[in-house]
Design an enzyme around this catalytic site. Sequence first.
Site, PDB file in Angstrom:
ATOM      1  N   LYS A   1       5.914  14.185 -10.581  1.00  0.00           N
ATOM      2  CA  LYS A   1       5.845  14.515  -9.157  1.00  0.00           C
ATOM      3  C   LYS A   1       6.678  15.770  -8.942  1.00  0.00           C
ATOM      4  O   LYS A   1       7.702  15.967  -9.600  1.00  0.00           O
ATOM      5  CB  LYS A   1       6.423  13.382  -8.305  1.00  0.00           C
TER       6      LYS A   1
ATOM      7  N   HIS B   1      10.718  16.453  -4.661  1.00  0.00           N
ATOM      8  CA  HIS B   1      10.636  16.223  -3.223  1.00  0.00           C
ATOM      9  C   HIS B   1      11.945  16.607  -2.553  1.00  0.00           C
ATOM     10  O   HIS B   1      13.021  16.422  -3.106  1.00  0.00           O
ATOM     11  CB  HIS B   1      10.308  14.745  -2.951  1.00  0.00           C
TER      12      HIS B   1
ATOM     13  N   HIS C   1      15.072  14.402  -2.521  1.00  0.00           N
ATOM     14  CA  HIS C   1      16.007  14.299  -3.651  1.00  0.00           C
ATOM     15  C   HIS C   1      17.143  15.316  -3.541  1.00  0.00           C
ATOM     16  O   HIS C   1      18.070  15.282  -4.354  1.00  0.00           O
ATOM     17  CB  HIS C   1      15.273  14.508  -4.973  1.00  0.00           C
TER      18      HIS C   1
END
Length: 579
Positions: free
Chosen positions: A139, A142, A145
Amino acid sequence: MACFFRRRIAEKLGRTLQQSEDVFIPALTAIPVLKKQQSADFRLAIGPLRSGGVLPSSGDIQLQTENLAAQLKQDSVVEEISAACGMINFRVNRRLLAEKMLESFKNGENNTFGLDSELLKSFQRGTTLVEYSSPNIAKKFHAGHLRSTIIGNFIANLKESLGNRVVRMNYLGDWGMQFGLLGAGFSRFGSFEKLKQNPLQHLFEVYVQVNKEAERDEDINRAARDFFRQLEQHQAEAVSLWRQFREITVDEYRRVYERLGIRFDVYCGESFHQRGAHEVVEQLQGRGLLKTSEKGTGVVDLSPHGDMSSVCTLLRSDGTTLYITRDIAAAIDRKEKYHFDEMIYVTDKSQENHFHQLFQILLNMGHSWAKRCRHVPFGLVRGMKTRTGEVVFLEDVLDEARSRMLHNMSQSHTTKETEQPADTAEKVGMSALIVQDFKGPLLSDYKFDWDRMLQAQGDTGVFLQYTHARLCSLMRKNEGVDRESFDPSLLPEQAGVFILQHLLRYDEVLHHSAQDLQPRHLVTFLLKLCHLIASAHRELPVKGSPQDVAQARLRLFGAARSVLANGMRILGVSPVDKM
């Protein structure tokens, strides 16, 4: 330094009360500087001395305070002693204040200022393992984080500055049912060609699509469970695909961390602890701690009365492990490998119960060191948007911060020409992000505000950088002035005394930060320092002053710059020299 004055006052108290001077060291605190108001330098609270048995706990506290103050005599260090509201205040000799606080800044730099304080000797030195950031493989990074990453970095920096050996660990989410979904999804919607062109974006698109399909198609859920089972059984094709996803993602993450100015000593992940997780299950079974629920899952009873009212699931009914099973194995492995004295996990507050269960299970297994494991939780960031809408990925945030900062710099008449304006804008934008995040309690949610965050005059990271750059400019303009020696009596002005009084508090601020691992103490201290520097810059000119006065003032500003830079680095902010 502050410890010189604290020790001399403690000696005076020790002689008067027939006690060890060490009793008074932690009870003496530097008095915060109040705007435009002169004050003493240290205070002693009588209440804690009464409750600690140093003074009688009965009787009128104010009378007791006044009587003790009357017994204490002034000397060449302490020139004024007064009593008020259960406090004894001490004002130190102003010339000695300047001399002791600035004597170690001959070259304008002192990277250990405040760190050798007696206040900090109470902390155990040893190995600290900090787990932070910990994004999920396959992923894109984001924006959610970001908090774990910068908070964990602050904690690691702080512990390192205090003399600990620090292991910085990024524990990647690289195992579990999410990979079952991604593996099943890639076989249906994936393209190796797109994977080469834009790897993380393509994996993200596949993951979003397969999750949508899984909501209405049970076949996909079965395929996901089957793919994860293949992974746990180390079937070659599944493992090969998983390894490709992992390598792609770690390479991408390293690039983002480089932009953030963040490093890790260890990249680890759940996948490293598959075998260990099964060993944990066997150990729990051997101790009679693992029970089988009605649903066929493996659970540990954590209820205080052993009535199964509170259980933690460690094994699915199909025999596959869960996140917490692997977390237990990871903790045990880390203790064996790094021999840590403490381990700190930095994650959002939604995982508080997870860590409560983790530490309890470790203790139940006989691992007493779990008492030295700690979870530092944090709240959510709300309203993080770019001009184009909702932010999903961290790089969008970093790009936006750099872009806005470049625009602000180009519009400001005070901005100096720099060789790499984009690099400066990136560092200043990152400072703004960090300071906005760190100003309040970590556990609190906060509203993200681009305009307030990037102001040069408010209490922002931009203000910290602007002040540091301004001090660097002052030093460059006066490179010919000898700063090896200075006359401390030439710093009598209140604007300079305020800075010296504020620097007395630096070791206390580090002490508070080390106790609760909250960066707000340090942020507040540095912002206040910048305001005091701004006032002193106006009132204490260097240019046009007699050489001996210029020397003294440059020593003061050099010390302020050094402490400001030291504190910024602990926060994870890279100071800029020009802005």
